[in-house]
Motif scaffolding. Structure first.
Motif, mmCIF file in Angstrom:
data_model
loop_
_atom_site.group_PDB
_atom_site.id
_atom_site.type_symbol
_atom_site.label_atom_id
_atom_site.label_comp_id
_atom_site.label_asym_id
_atom_site.label_seq_id
_atom_site.Cartn_x
_atom_site.Cartn_y
_atom_site.Cartn_z
ATOM 1 N N ALA A 21 0.831 -1.201 0.000
ATOM 2 C CA ALA A 21 0.000 0.000 0.000
ATOM 3 C C ALA A 21 0.867 1.253 0.000
ATOM 4 O O ALA A 21 2.029 1.224 0.396
ATOM 5 N N PRO A 22 0.299 2.388 -0.451
ATOM 6 C CA PRO A 22 1.024 3.656 -0.319
ATOM 7 C C PRO A 22 1.402 3.902 1.136
ATOM 8 O O PRO A 22 0.616 3.616 2.043
ATOM 9 N N GLU A 23 2.601 4.409 1.358
ATOM 10 C CA GLU A 23 3.138 4.631 2.704
ATOM 11 C C GLU A 23 3.259 3.337 3.500
ATOM 12 O O GLU A 23 3.493 3.357 4.704
ATOM 13 N N HIS A 24 3.064 2.164 2.829
ATOM 14 C CA HIS A 24 3.139 0.861 3.496
ATOM 15 C C HIS A 24 2.065 0.701 4.572
ATOM 16 O O HIS A 24 2.222 -0.096 5.500
ATOM 17 N N ILE A 25 0.977 1.455 4.461
ATOM 18 C CA ILE A 25 -0.109 1.388 5.438
ATOM 19 C C ILE A 25 -1.437 1.265 4.706
ATOM 20 O O ILE A 25 -1.720 2.036 3.778
ATOM 21 N N GLY A 26 -2.257 0.305 5.127
ATOM 22 C CA GLY A 26 -3.573 0.117 4.526
ATOM 23 C C GLY A 26 -4.534 -0.456 5.558
ATOM 24 O O GLY A 26 -4.151 -0.802 6.673
ATOM 25 N N PHE A 27 -5.790 -0.581 5.180
ATOM 26 C CA PHE A 27 -6.793 -1.119 6.098
ATOM 27 C C PHE A 27 -6.754 -2.642 6.135
ATOM 28 O O PHE A 27 -6.479 -3.306 5.134
ATOM 29 N N GLY A 28 -7.033 -3.184 7.324
ATOM 30 C CA GLY A 28 -7.128 -4.623 7.515
ATOM 31 C C GLY A 28 -8.014 -4.910 8.706
ATOM 32 O O GLY A 28 -8.515 -3.987 9.370
ATOM 33 N N THR A 29 -8.246 -6.176 8.964
ATOM 34 C CA THR A 29 -9.035 -6.569 10.132
ATOM 35 C C THR A 29 -8.167 -7.380 11.088
ATOM 36 O O THR A 29 -7.312 -8.157 10.659
ATOM 37 N N LEU A 30 -8.408 -7.187 12.360
ATOM 38 C CA LEU A 30 -7.668 -7.861 13.419
ATOM 39 C C LEU A 30 -8.649 -8.567 14.351
ATOM 40 O O LEU A 30 -9.818 -8.177 14.438
ATOM 41 N N PRO A 31 -8.196 -9.579 15.064
ATOM 42 C CA PRO A 31 -9.063 -10.185 16.074
ATOM 43 C C PRO A 31 -9.500 -9.144 17.105
ATOM 44 O O PRO A 31 -8.755 -8.210 17.410
ATOM 45 N N GLU A 32 -10.692 -9.303 17.615
ATOM 46 C CA GLU A 32 -11.187 -8.380 18.638
ATOM 47 C C GLU A 32 -10.204 -8.359 19.815
ATOM 48 O O GLU A 32 -9.818 -9.418 20.329
ATOM 49 N N PRO A 33 -9.768 -7.173 20.257
ATOM 50 C CA PRO A 33 -8.802 -7.123 21.356
ATOM 51 C C PRO A 33 -9.420 -7.602 22.674
ATOM 52 O O PRO A 33 -10.613 -7.383 22.940
ATOM 53 N N VAL A 34 -8.606 -8.239 23.480
ATOM 54 C CA VAL A 34 -9.027 -8.718 24.795
ATOM 55 C C VAL A 34 -8.145 -8.034 25.836
ATOM 56 O O VAL A 34 -6.915 -8.129 25.775
ATOM 57 N N ALA A 35 -8.762 -7.332 26.764
ATOM 58 C CA ALA A 35 -8.005 -6.589 27.768
ATOM 59 C C ALA A 35 -7.488 -7.514 28.858
ATOM 60 O O ALA A 35 -8.223 -8.364 29.375
ATOM 61 N N GLY A 36 -6.205 -7.353 29.208
ATOM 62 C CA GLY A 36 -5.625 -8.076 30.326
ATOM 63 C C GLY A 36 -6.008 -7.423 31.643
ATOM 64 O O GLY A 36 -6.697 -6.388 31.670
ATOM 65 N N PRO A 37 -5.536 -7.963 32.772
ATOM 66 C CA PRO A 37 -5.936 -7.453 34.094
ATOM 67 C C PRO A 37 -5.638 -5.974 34.304
ATOM 68 O O PRO A 37 -6.413 -5.267 34.936
ATOM 69 N N GLY A 38 -4.513 -5.494 33.774
ATOM 70 C CA GLY A 38 -4.137 -4.092 33.958
ATOM 71 C C GLY A 38 -4.390 -3.251 32.732
ATOM 72 O O GLY A 38 -3.737 -2.219 32.540
ATOM 73 N N GLN A 39 -5.351 -3.668 31.920
ATOM 74 C CA GLN A 39 -5.641 -2.961 30.676
ATOM 75 C C GLN A 39 -7.114 -2.543 30.622
ATOM 76 O O GLN A 39 -7.978 -3.165 31.238
ATOM 77 N N VAL A 40 -7.356 -1.489 29.836
ATOM 78 C CA VAL A 40 -8.718 -1.063 29.541
ATOM 79 C C VAL A 40 -8.999 -1.315 28.066
ATOM 80 O O VAL A 40 -8.096 -1.265 27.223
ATOM 81 N N LEU A 41 -10.249 -1.607 27.751
ATOM 82 C CA LEU A 41 -10.696 -1.748 26.372
ATOM 83 C C LEU A 41 -11.336 -0.427 25.960
ATOM 84 O O LEU A 41 -12.235 0.081 26.650
ATOM 85 N N ILE A 42 -10.859 0.135 24.859
ATOM 86 C CA ILE A 42 -11.275 1.474 24.443
ATOM 87 C C ILE A 42 -11.856 1.424 23.030
ATOM 88 O O ILE A 42 -11.294 0.792 22.131
ATOM 89 N N GLU A 43 -12.992 2.104 22.851
ATOM 90 C CA GLU A 43 -13.503 2.364 21.508
ATOM 91 C C GLU A 43 -12.912 3.689 21.050
ATOM 92 O O GLU A 43 -13.128 4.736 21.680
ATOM 93 N N VAL A 44 -12.134 3.656 19.982
ATOM 94 C CA VAL A 44 -11.419 4.840 19.508
ATOM 95 C C VAL A 44 -12.354 5.712 18.676
ATOM 96 O O VAL A 44 -13.026 5.233 17.767
ATOM 97 N N SER A 45 -12.387 6.990 18.993
ATOM 98 C CA SER A 45 -13.211 7.935 18.239
ATOM 99 C C SER A 45 -12.383 8.846 17.350
ATOM 100 O O SER A 45 -12.854 9.313 16.308
ATOM 101 N N HIS A 46 -11.140 9.127 17.768
ATOM 102 C CA HIS A 46 -10.256 10.022 17.016
ATOM 103 C C HIS A 46 -8.820 9.525 17.153
ATOM 104 O O HIS A 46 -8.455 8.912 18.156
#
Length: 307
Positions: free
Chosen positions: A12-37
């Motif tokens: 892809a241009p700039e070596h960056i393109g869209f893809g899909t990843l497995p749904e993230p799973v938060a560990g004990p010291g992590q938060v799950l965030i829906e990114v808006s910006h």
């Protein structure tokens, strides 16, 4: 279930393109965030090409959003909190990150402004802190029209320093006097008096000249290298009265400094300047504008809401 992300894609241009990843799973010291910006940096473009981020992995460092799931260990913000984050892989619809990588966004702060803070704001805040900026100091900021530069001008001025903002053209200097610059200069040739501190973001010949301008006992913080050009020092340039050149890298676990930055925005002491904003579908356009130095301040993406 999966999440959409901007990933390293060598085809892809700039070596960056869209893809899909497995749904993230938060560990004990992590938060799950829906990114808006999210906010684009030179570092994101460079990381996609230099091998730091492997093919297929998500890119991005700066984002803001809503906590969907609080950390199981009780650390960090509660579910529903508005947050800003600084962590690898930020350009995704949902991310799981350590609580040490996030800070709550106060009421009244636009999440797009919060997303524009981490990489550039932390670099400006931390480099000026390391150089002991304060009243009476002469501070030179090179590449002052960019993200790091504009934050550095505001923060150095707020600390009581005399601020010299160096830009590539008169047009690129728009707004810097209002941001706190005592002098706005094109290039470095017109600077006659030594400076105590340099926040250097351009590299190449600019770095060499900025080093020459540094007063005895002064400190140059090498924060970026947007020129991509080599820096060639003449013989004996580094021999003489003591002064220091300090290499800089943004360290993670930035929760406290992120909190300081968003507090400054809430109080009006820091104003994120967004020079490009649009859907993350327009990533290629934003990347080209950033590479071509057509963005004054930060480039910010809006991600679609799935709520």
């Amino acid at each position: 279930m999966s999440t959409r992300a901007l990933i390293v894609d060598p085809s892809a241009p700039e070596h960056i393109g869209f893809g899909t990843l497995p749904e993230p799973v938060a560990g004990p010291g992590q938060v799950l965030i829906e990114v808006s910006h999210a906010s684009l940096n030179y570092a994101d473009l460079n990381n996609a090409r230099n091998g730091r981020i492997p093919a297929g992995a998500p890119v991005g460092l700066d984002a803001a959003g809503i906590v969907l799931q609080a950390a199981a260990d009780g650390s960090g913000p509660a579910a529903g909190s508005r947050v800003v984050l600084f962590a690898d892989g930020a350009f995704a619809e949902r991310v799981a990150v350590d609580t040490s990588a996030v800070a709550e966004v106060p009421d009244g702060v636009d999440p797009a402004q919060a997303a524009a803070l981490p990489t550039a704001g932390l670099a400006a805040l931390r480099s000026l802190r390391a150089a002991h900026t304060g009243p009476g100091k002469r501070v030179l900021v090179t590449g002052a029209s960019g993200g790091v530069g504009r934050y550095a001008v505001r923060l150095a001025s707020r600390a009581g320093a005399h601020v010299i903002a160096s830009v590539g053209s008169l047009a690129r200097g728009d707004g810097l006097a209002e941001a706190g610059a005592d002098e706005v200069v094109v290039g470095l040739d017109d600077i006659r008096e030594p400076v105590d501190i340099v926040v250097e973001t351009v590299g190449g010949p600019h770095l060499v000249t900025a080093w020459r301008l540094l007063a005895p006992g002064g400190n140059l913080q090498s924060v970026g290298w947007t020129s991509g050009a080599s820096a060639v020092f003449p013989p004996y340039a580094t021999v003489g009265p003591p002064k220091t050149l300090t290499s800089y890298v943004n360290e993670f676990a930035a929760a406290d400094d992120l909190a300081e930055l968003v507090r400054l925005v809430a109080d009006g002491g820091l104003v994120p300047e967004i020079g490009w904003r649009g859907s993350w579908e327009r990533f290629a356009e934003a990347a080209d504008a950033l590479r071509s130095r057509r963005v004054a301040g930060k480039a910010v993406f809006d991600l679609p809401s799935h709520r």
